[in-house]
Motif scaffolding. Structure first.
Motif, PDB file in Angstrom:
ATOM      1  N   GLU A 200       0.834  -1.204   0.000  1.00 49.38           N
ATOM      2  CA  GLU A 200       0.000   0.000   0.000  1.00 49.38           C
ATOM      3  C   GLU A 200       0.868   1.254   0.000  1.00 49.38           C
TER       4      GLU A 200
ATOM      5  N   CYS B 233      -2.398  11.625  -3.159  1.00 51.15           N
ATOM      6  CA  CYS B 233      -3.007  10.767  -2.130  1.00 51.15           C
ATOM      7  C   CYS B 233      -3.546  11.550  -0.938  1.00 51.15           C
TER       8      CYS B 233
ATOM      9  N   LYS C 237      -5.441   8.931   1.359  1.00 49.16           N
ATOM     10  CA  LYS C 237      -6.185   7.887   0.661  1.00 49.16           C
ATOM     11  C   LYS C 237      -5.249   6.730   0.354  1.00 49.16           C
TER      12      LYS C 237
ATOM     13  N   PRO D 248      -4.580   3.161  -1.310  1.00 49.34           N
ATOM     14  CA  PRO D 248      -5.162   2.440  -2.452  1.00 49.34           C
ATOM     15  C   PRO D 248      -5.519   1.002  -2.108  1.00 49.34           C
ATOM     16  N   LEU D 249      -6.140   0.338  -3.056  1.00 50.51           N
ATOM     17  CA  LEU D 249      -6.475  -1.079  -2.892  1.00 50.51           C
ATOM     18  C   LEU D 249      -5.231  -1.867  -2.534  1.00 50.51           C
TER      19      LEU D 249
ATOM     20  N   GLU E 178      -8.175  -5.916  -1.019  1.00 48.87           N
ATOM     21  CA  GLU E 178      -8.974  -5.289  -2.072  1.00 48.87           C
ATOM     22  C   GLU E 178      -9.908  -4.210  -1.534  1.00 48.87           C
ATOM     23  N   THR E 179      -9.435  -3.440  -0.560  1.00 55.72           N
ATOM     24  CA  THR E 179     -10.242  -2.363   0.009  1.00 55.72           C
ATOM     25  C   THR E 179      -9.429  -1.077   0.032  1.00 55.72           C
ATOM     26  N   GLU E 180     -10.117   0.041  -0.182  1.00 56.70           N
ATOM     27  CA  GLU E 180      -9.503   1.354   0.000  1.00 56.70           C
ATOM     28  C   GLU E 180      -9.926   1.905   1.357  1.00 56.70           C
ATOM     29  N   ARG E 181      -9.142   2.832   1.885  1.00 54.12           N
ATOM     30  CA  ARG E 181      -9.518   3.442   3.152  1.00 54.12           C
ATOM     31  C   ARG E 181      -8.861   4.819   3.259  1.00 54.12           C
TER      32      ARG E 181
ATOM     33  N   GLY F 283      -7.782  -1.128   7.840  1.00 50.63           N
ATOM     34  CA  GLY F 283      -8.336  -1.742   6.642  1.00 50.63           C
ATOM     35  C   GLY F 283      -8.657  -3.205   6.833  1.00 50.63           C
TER      36      GLY F 283
END
Length: 636
Positions: A369, A377, A389, A391-392, A396-399, A493
């Motif tokens: 990440e 970002c 921000k 990334p995935l 497989e999640t953004e936060r 995350g």
């Protein structure tokens, strides 16, 4: 100036005269140079004829003739061949290239390399090793160079190594650097390939052909639904299984012929003594589990897909997977965390990598990440401050993670340190992206970050540290500060509460409070004389709180109360007298029974609030019994 027409029967007086004038202007002319040039043009009136000679002849030019050949390459359009150019040292070309047709192009290349952060030593080495030779041999301007030119040069380097045995690693490194500079100058559209997974056919080369074909077909199918790194990991684990089969049963020619007793069980047993090829140590239980799961998934999938190569019966079962130890997160103690941060801040080795590690620690990022962060970002949310921000990543999640002024200053420092250039293809989406961590025209690699962490840990006097421990340290600090489970999940995350609860187990305040209370009681009892009796103030037992409000299992009796830690469980004998059929109450006991009933109600509600359902039911049964006793006492 251009070369004369290639007429083998006619000298090229223009080139010869221009060379003699060049010698005069540069003050390098002497009788030896003039004689050598006349001899050269007598033998090769058209210099292009010289390029057709065998390499040995071209290299036989003496020290008085080589300046002429250099002049012809720079001013006369002579293309001597990469085989010749790779044998000639062109370090002196910088003093002769200024007024040549390729001078401006080399200046442009050097300026682009400097903007990407290459040192002067690397710039000049790369410039003379690759672009100077490319411009001479290709005979075109810098902006006209192509990937095919780079590929031709690389092939020539390989041919030279095969022919002479001389290593060509320095040339290949220079080709990679040159391609990066050309990419950021907008001349070529691809960055040099750096690492990446080895083709399946090559990775599974030690597996017997029939088994290998099935495994490769399976991996190709998994590429449709899994991330490339996941498929690569499966390939590595299936390779171990395939090599084992090739060694233990060379005659096996199909996965459908696998047998539980003959193949699977011996493989499971072999994993106990399997050795990690990187450190020559036994593989971990987690690695054993991953290998078993890979084989289980492989056999299960091809069976469900109806492949002809699938075994006729199930061969790997759930109990074949070794039980994983439930370890706690490995966080850095406060003093170690402080010493490491000091080294990364004040005495960095690779400054950009050190800043990356500081940002990872400040925001709890996974290393993937971290290095996937893009230049934009940081997001400003009106009324809610700055956020990062992320990334995935792995799940497989953004936060979004909140930022303070100190972290914002760190990101500004990173932006000043990064190498600026053309956007690069995003590994996940293939769209052009400006990444936050770029160095020398390419993305900062995980290996560079790990190397900087190892260096800083050694200087700080710490043992081996992994970058993921910085994430554990971040999460542990949040738990110590009392962050809620929901906030911890959002910041890390995590997809499930179970993942975040691992950090909560590190510092369970209820366990700590019960331990300290029990320890105080034990110390008090140890100080009681043999003939004495314990007499503790209520505050020593309850920690200063009311006994009914403590996070303990509580029982109210007619003559007092009982307190027990939840780990001890409810007392078997609590309120046994009240429930005994022989127990009777008199009217004079009514105030005591009423007070006991009020406390039992409070205790039942307290137990329900804490989730102690069994304990709450015990109090409800006592209330029912007290109601009966009160009724009997009133009628008696």
């Amino acid at each position: 100036m251009t070369a004369c027409a290639p007429n083998p029967d006619q000298q090229c007086p223009d080139l010869h005269a221009a060379y003699l004038e060049y010698l005069r202007q540069t003050g390098r002319g002497n009788v030896s140079y003039e004689r050598a040039s006349r001899a050269f043009f007598r033998r090769w009136p058209a210099p292009e004829r010289w390029t057709a000679e065998p390499l040995a002849v071209r290299l036989a030019a003496n020290s008085a003739t080589r300046p002429l050949i250099t002049f012809l390459m720079l001013h006369g359009g002579l293309r001597p061949g990469y085989d010749y150019l790779l044998e000639r040292k062109l370090s002196s070309i910088w003093r002769e290239v200024t007024d040549s047709p390729i001078g401006a192009d080399l200046d442009r290349f050097m300026t682009g390399a400097a903007e990407l952060g290459f040192t002067a030593r690397v710039r000049f080495a790369t410039g003379s090793q690759v672009p100077a030779r490319l411009l001479i041999q290709a005979g075109r301007r810098l902006e006209e160079l192509t990937l095919a030119d780079l590929a031709e040069f690389t092939t020539a380097c390989t041919d030279r190594q095969d022919r002479t045995g001389k290593g060509h690693h320095h040339y290949l490194a220079a080709v990679s650097n040159a391609q990066r500079v050309l990419f950021h100058l907008g001349i070529v559209d691809e960055l040099p390939r750096s690492g990446g997974p080895v083709p399946f056919e090559q990775r599974l080369a030690e597996v017997r052909a029939p088994i290998r074909e099935t495994m490769i077909a399976y991996l190709e199918r998994k590429r449709a639904t899994c991330q490339p790194k996941t498929v690569s990991a499966i390939a590595t684990r299936l390779k171990h299984f395939g090599v084992f089969l090739a060694q233990t049963d060379p005659a096996l020619d199909s996965i459908s012929s696998l047998e539980r007793r003959k193949h699977i069980e011996p493989y499971l047993t072999s994993l106990v003594d399997a050795v990690n090829s990187k450190n020559d140590e036994l593989i971990t239980v987690a690695d054993r589990s991953r290998r078993v799961l890979a084989v289980m998934g492989f056999l299960t999938d091809i069976t469900e897909w109806g492949w002809a190569e699938a075994p006729a019966r199930k061969l790997v079962f759930r109990d074949d997977n070794p039980k994983l130890p439930q370890v706690l997160p490995r966080y850095l103690p406060v003093d170690a965390d402080r010493r490491l941060a000091e080294v990364l801040r004040d005495r960095p080795g690779n400054e950009l990598a050190a800043c990356a590690l500081r940002l990872q620690r400040a925001c709890g990022l996974r290393i993937g990440e971290l290095l996937d962060l893009e230049l934009d970002c940081v997001h400003e949310v009106p009324g809610h401050g700055s956020w990062l921000k992320i990334p995935l990543g792995k799940l497989e999640t953004e936060r979004m993670v909140p930022l303070d002024e100190e972290i914002l200053d760190l990101i500004d420092q990173i932006i000043d340190l990064r190498s600026h250039g053309r956007p690069m293809p995003h590994p996940r989406y293939r769209r052009p992206a400006q990444f936050l961590f770029t160095h020398l025209g390419r993305r900062l690699g995980q290996q560079a970050v790990r190397a900087e962490l190892h260096r800083a840990a050694q200087e700080a006097g710490l043992g081996h540290i992994t970058s993921h421990q910085l994430r554990h340290t971040y999460a542990t600090a949040l738990v110590n500060a009392g962050v809620s489970l929901q906030a911890l999940m959002a910041l890390l995350g995590h997809a499930s509460a179970e993942m975040s609860l691992r950090y909560g187990r590190l510092f369970d305040t209820t366990v700590r409070a019960e331990y300290e209370r029990a320890l105080d009681l034990a110390k008090q009892q140890a100080r009681i004389p043999a003939t004495g009796r314990i007499s503790l103030p209520l505050a020593d037992i309850t920690g200063g709180a009311g006994w009914k409000d403590t996070p303990l299992i509580k029982s109210r009796m007619s003559g007092g109360f009982c307190l027990r830690a939840p780990a001890q469980g409810a007392c078997t004998y609590a309120n046994i007298c009240e429930h005994c059929p022989s127990f009777h109450a008199k009217p004079s006991s009514l105030p005591i029974l009423a007070a006991q009933r009020v406390d039992a109600e409070a205790l039942a509600q307290d137990a329900e609030n804490r989730g102690w359902i069994t304990e709450a039911e015990r109090h409800r049964r006592l209330i029912t019994r007290l109601d009966n006793l009160i009724s009997e006492a009133q009628t008696g």
